[in-house]
Design a protein around this motif. Structure first.
Motif: not given
Length: 338
Positions: A97-108, A123-129, A87-92, A110-113
């Motif tokens: 498993s090599g596709n990171w969700n929070w590198d810069f382009t993936s984060a960009l 993809t969803a934020p993992l931390s409370d912050g 549910n947070y975009g992390v798979t086993v 995410f912000t556009s969506t």
């Protein structure tokens, strides 16, 4: 005479009742449309859901039979944890498993969506912050995005819609309403071709598991800001140039959203559409400024520039008559006739 009729309280009462009945029909029509959609989706998708559930139950039963040392409870705990991570975009899975969700382009991406309210949900934020920042960022960013898109679309539509329609109307003398309808249809066809059919063909090639229908489905779900998240590009195994690919998809989504808004505004400016929409609006009193209709119309990005264009058109059409009157004001002996 017409002015006295328009100010007649009885006429305003009849118009108000007609608007109220149209609004009631609109509400019932919308509710029926919701029910119709629910019936169709339930009828079409429920059998497929049932088959999928049966396949999963059978697969689970076989797995437990082949691995007798593993209890059903431990398997359930493992699957729950895996699904929570998914549910947070992390798979086993090793192939993704090599596709990171929070590198810069993936984060960009995410912000556009988030700011465009598409929100695929893969993809969803993992931390409370991160969740807290997402709330603050969206509270400021979504209105900022609406302001940016409104200002951008108003400027684009001036050169893409209003000036071409006015030029053809004045240059060849065709009816302005007819030119506007043809222009809206042509613009809609070009937009659908450039942002739906062509990208769908490209996605069907770049995404190994997608056919043309699935690619077209992704384009429509994305540019309509529905964003179901069942199809997300750039998440496949060994995706080539994944960061550049994600950046290109981000640009495509933003440009496509602007193009969709331009087309929507073009159709909203058609006189037939305006008359149809006003059937469901509350009637304005004669003392209220006409700008209030535009300011409270959430479906339109129109501005006063439309009225200015109409005034310029009238001035251009009246220029020959003004010139003739000026010439006719001189007598044959060169003196001015008063």
């Amino acid at each position: 005479m017409l002015h006295s009729l328009s100010g007649n309280p009885c006429v305003r009462l009849v118009d108000g009742n007609r608007s109220a009945w149209c609004f009631i029909f609109l509400v019932f029509g919308y509710l029926l449309y919701l029910l119709f959609g629910a019936v169709v989706f339930s009828s079409v998708e429920r059998p497929y859901e049932d088959l999928l559930r049966q396949d999963l139950v059978e697969l689970k039963r076989r797995f437990l039979q082949e691995n007798e040392c593993l209890t059903e409870q431990r398997l359930e705990q493992f699957l729950v944890r895996v699904l929570e991570a998914s549910n947070y975009g992390v798979t086993v899975l090793n192939n993704a498993s090599g596709n990171w969700n929070w590198d810069f382009t993936s984060a960009l991406f995410f912000t556009s969506t988030v700011l465009s309210t598409t929100g695929y949900g893969h993809t969803a934020p993992l931390s409370d912050g991160g969740k807290t920042f997402c709330i603050i960022y969206s509270v400021i960013g979504i209105p900022f995005t609406l302001l940016f898109l409104t200002a951008l679309v108003q400027r684009i539509i001036l050169y893409v819609t209003r000036q071409p329609v006015l030029y053809i109307h004045l240059r060849w003398g065709f009816s302005k309403q007819l030119v506007a309808v043809v222009h809206a249809l042509v613009l809609g066809f070009i937009t659908v071709s450039c942002f739906f059919f062509i990208p769908a063909a490209v996605f069907s090639v770049l995404e190994e598991d997608w056919n043309f229908l699935e690619s077209f489905y992704f384009c429509f779900i994305s540019l309509s800001t529905i964003g179901l998240g069942d199809y997300v590009p750039g998440e496949g195994y060994n995706q080539k140039f994944r960061q550049l690919y994600k950046l290109g998809i981000t640009c495509y989504l933003l440009l496509g959203l602007v193009a969709m808004l331009v087309v929507l505004e073009t159709f909203c400016e058609l006189q037939e559409i305006k008359k149809f929409r006003k059937m469901f609006y509350l009637k304005k009193n004669k003392d209220e400024d006409q700008e209030n209709i535009v300011e409270h119309d959430q479906l339109s990005f129109s501005s006063i520039s439309d009225q200015a264009a109409s005034l310029k058109e009238e001035q251009k059409l009246n220029e020959p008559f003004v010139t003739l009157q000026a010439v006719g004001s001189y007598s044959t002996d060169g003196s001015i006739n008063h």
